[in-house]
Design a protein around this motif. Structure first.
Motif, PDB file in Angstrom:
ATOM      1  N   GLY A  84       0.785  -1.224   0.000  1.00 31.15           N
ATOM      2  CA  GLY A  84       0.000   0.000   0.000  1.00 31.15           C
ATOM      3  C   GLY A  84       0.818   1.276   0.000  1.00 31.15           C
ATOM      4  O   GLY A  84       0.336   2.317  -0.462  1.00 31.15           O
ATOM      5  N   GLU A  85       2.044   1.213   0.495  1.00 38.33           N
ATOM      6  CA  GLU A  85       2.879   2.415   0.568  1.00 38.33           C
ATOM      7  C   GLU A  85       3.719   2.635  -0.689  1.00 38.33           C
ATOM      8  O   GLU A  85       4.366   3.686  -0.827  1.00 38.33           O
ATOM      9  N   ALA A  86       3.737   1.667  -1.581  1.00 35.63           N
ATOM     10  CA  ALA A  86       4.545   1.811  -2.802  1.00 35.63           C
ATOM     11  C   ALA A  86       4.002   2.930  -3.678  1.00 35.63           C
ATOM     12  O   ALA A  86       2.788   3.115  -3.793  1.00 35.63           O
ATOM     13  N   ARG A  87       4.904   3.680  -4.294  1.00 40.18           N
ATOM     14  CA  ARG A  87       4.488   4.783  -5.157  1.00 40.18           C
ATOM     15  C   ARG A  87       4.978   4.616  -6.593  1.00 40.18           C
ATOM     16  O   ARG A  87       4.700   5.436  -7.443  1.00 40.18           O
ATOM     17  N   THR A  88       5.734   3.552  -6.846  1.00 41.99           N
ATOM     18  CA  THR A  88       6.136   3.225  -8.210  1.00 41.99           C
ATOM     19  C   THR A  88       6.144   1.715  -8.351  1.00 41.99           C
ATOM     20  O   THR A  88       6.197   0.973  -7.349  1.00 41.99           O
ATOM     21  N   GLU A  89       6.127   1.249  -9.576  1.00 43.35           N
ATOM     22  CA  GLU A  89       6.223  -0.181  -9.832  1.00 43.35           C
ATOM     23  C   GLU A  89       7.552  -0.724  -9.317  1.00 43.35           C
ATOM     24  O   GLU A  89       7.600  -1.806  -8.715  1.00 43.35           O
ATOM     25  N   ALA A  90       8.619   0.025  -9.521  1.00 45.90           N
ATOM     26  CA  ALA A  90       9.935  -0.431  -9.073  1.00 45.90           C
ATOM     27  C   ALA A  90       9.985  -0.541  -7.553  1.00 45.90           C
ATOM     28  O   ALA A  90      10.559  -1.499  -7.007  1.00 45.90           O
ATOM     29  N   ASP A  91       9.381   0.427  -6.858  1.00 43.89           N
ATOM     30  CA  ASP A  91       9.337   0.365  -5.391  1.00 43.89           C
ATOM     31  C   ASP A  91       8.617  -0.901  -4.932  1.00 43.89           C
ATOM     32  O   ASP A  91       9.075  -1.605  -4.033  1.00 43.89           O
TER      33      ASP A  91
END
Length: 538
Positions: A84-91
């Motif tokens: 839920g905290e990811a802000r990019t696909e890579a993250d």
């Protein structure tokens, strides 16, 4: 006759009277012995072994009954990686790799809660970013709506998905320009991988259930309706539940709702086999549609942000569901139908009406789940057909800010303002069932309560609440979360109220919800949870 427990409170909400009152609740064994206000009456019930508890300034009330939970999935959510905290696909991919390293013996790497809509580049992810980190272990990551999954190449290989694999009925294998699967599976296509990833051993399932049980006791939840159909299977092994009950490991009343489109002879056998106070099979569940944000909810009018004629893509064989509703009704099963769009709600009502006309009234409690948008002309039909509206208020604020909500874009302002019409249903039917849809959102009941009484997003907008005329009172939402849910399960004679003879399932909260600023609701804590006359928290 003396009480085992005598609980005093300045505020007792029994889910019968409209306001809390000062008094006591007496418990003997696993039942409520008496509820009253008189000190003399309480003294007559007090013996040398009676344990006396004082709730102080807190609220004493029936334990919460979550009318819509995915039990095993909720336990998995607590153990697996939360994106839920990811802000990019890579993250997100890097977070998955970090989690995978912490569980080297786990065959499948499972995660939840990613949502590309909120990423810096709001586009669907692909298998390639996962393959960079995990080329040899299968990965499945369920999105925040639980209607899509991001998988890696290994998962596709194990599921036998190639460029030649056709889309399953009512599902989509997303593909790139060359025709290869991208790694995003939508709706029914989740089952192609999910049937493998979620094929759990009994020991795995027990581990996930135990995690859910810890959180449930802490939140004062002692009963759930377990909505089982997901990812092409019934997620929740009834034999495992029964074994945990036999071993004294199930401080929860589970009302399982397996697949309406499954083997109903088998469901009847389950109903006979699992019929204790803690494990019952009285319900069957299916999806009438999907969700509005992906245009899979079935609408009476065009989506505001779609091409002409776009009124939602069907996710299921509606004719088969209509037949199954009739057959389930004939067999005295209560039917739970997922509906987010106004057309699917109308169809659900039509199918139930046809079943009643064909087979006559039955001692059942059919529910329509979510009811995110229902045409106003259809709301009276719930009362006429004795259909119970089941709501998950937290879904109203699926984004942190009101400005970011997608409902206004996909529905248009007029329809969006009519969504989650809880007060209209309360006035018409007199009763709601309230639940969480955990793990799509948390099973924390105070989030649902806050949302129902304020209709605010987390930024405090819109001022006064979104369509404030649809706010519930505190008494209405608490009654829905207790008696309403028990009624929807056919358990109102045993659960959902504080009254003599009822099962002793109750909670003490650290503050009186009727006497605090609404902004303090979400800070409420459960200090004491009793289930079956035993303290399971506190």
């Amino acid at each position: 006759m003396k009480a085992d427990y005598l609980i005093w409170g300045k505020a007792i909400f029994d889910s019968i009277q409209p306001e809390p009152f000062a008094g006591f609740v007496a418990v003997q064994g696993n039942r409520i012995l008496q509820v009253g206000t008189s000190r003399q009456e309480a003294d007559a019930l007090t013996g040398t072994a009676t344990r006396i508890l004082d709730a102080g300034d807190g609220l004493v009330m029936p334990a919460f009954f979550d009318s819509h939970t995915h039990l095993v999935l909720a336990g998995m959510y607590q153990q697996c990686v939360n994106l839920g905290e990811a802000r990019t696909e890579a993250d997100a991919a890097a977070m998955v790799q970090g989690y995978a390293a912490s569980v080297p013996d786990q065959e499948w790497v499972i995660g939840f809660n990613w949502y590309h809509v909120f990423w810096e580049e709001p586009r669907l992810p692909t298998r390639h970013s996962l393959d960079q980190w995990l080329p040899h272990r299968p990965v499945i990551l369920v999105n925040a709506e639980a209607h899509g999954a991001w998988v890696n190449t290994k998962a596709l290989e194990l599921a036998g998905i190639t460029r030649d694999t056709p889309n399953p009925p009512y599902g989509t294998i997303h593909r790139d320009d060359a025709g290869e699967a991208t790694g995003f599976l939508e709706e029914a296509a989740l089952g192609l991988v999910g049937r493998l990833a979620f094929d759990l051993s009994p020991s795995q399932e027990k581990e996930y259930i135990r995690d859910y049980l810890k959180s449930a006791a802490g939140y004062g939840i002692t009963a759930v309706k377990d909505m089982q159909p997901y990812f092409g299977r019934n997620l929740g092994n009834l034999q495992v539940y029964a074994q945990m009950e036999a071993d004294g490991e199930l401080p929860l009343r589970v009302h399982a709702a397996p697949d309406l489109l499954g083997d109903l002879d088998e469901a009847e056998n389950w109903r006979r086999t699992y019929a204790s106070e803690r494990l019952q099979v009285r319900h069957l569940k299916q999806f009438m549609d999907g969700v509005s944000t992906t245009h899979t909810a079935l609408m009476l009018e065009d989506y505001a942000d779609g091409p002409p004629g776009d009124r939602g893509a069907s996710l299921c064989d509606l004719e088969a569901i209509g037949h199954a509703i009739g057959e389930g009704h004939r067999r005295n099963f209560s039917i739970c139908l997922h509906s987010c769009g106004d057309r699917s709600a109308r169809l659900a009502l039509d199918y139930i009406e046809a079943a009643v006309k064909l087979h006559g009234p039955r001692a059942v409690r059919h529910t329509i789940e979510h009811n995110e948008l229902v045409d106003p002309t259809d709301i009276p039909r719930y009362r006429q057909l004795e259909v119970i509206p089941s709501f998950m208020p937290e879904h109203l604020a699926m984004t942190q800010t009101f400005a970011a909500t997608p409902f206004r874009q996909v529905m248009g302002e007029e329809r969006a303002a009519r969504m989650f019409a809880m007060k209209s249903f309360q006035r018409e039917t007199g009763l709601l069932a309230i639940g969480s849809d955990c793990p799509v959102v948390s099973n924390n009941p105070f989030l649902e309560i806050y949302r129902a009484v304020t209709r605010l997003h987390n930024d405090g907008e819109p001022t006064g609440g979104w369509t404030p005329s649809e706010k519930l009172t505190m008494a209405e939402v608490l009654r829905g979360y207790t008696y309403g849910s028990a009624y929807s399960a056919g358990r109102e004679a045993a659960l959902g109220t504080l009254a003599p003879g009822r099962l002793a399932d109750m909670v003490i909260l650290d503050q009186n919800l009727f006497d605090i600023d609404p902004e303090a609701i979400r800070r409420t804590r459960v200090t004491f949870t009793m289930m079956d006359g035993a303290i399971i928290n506190g």
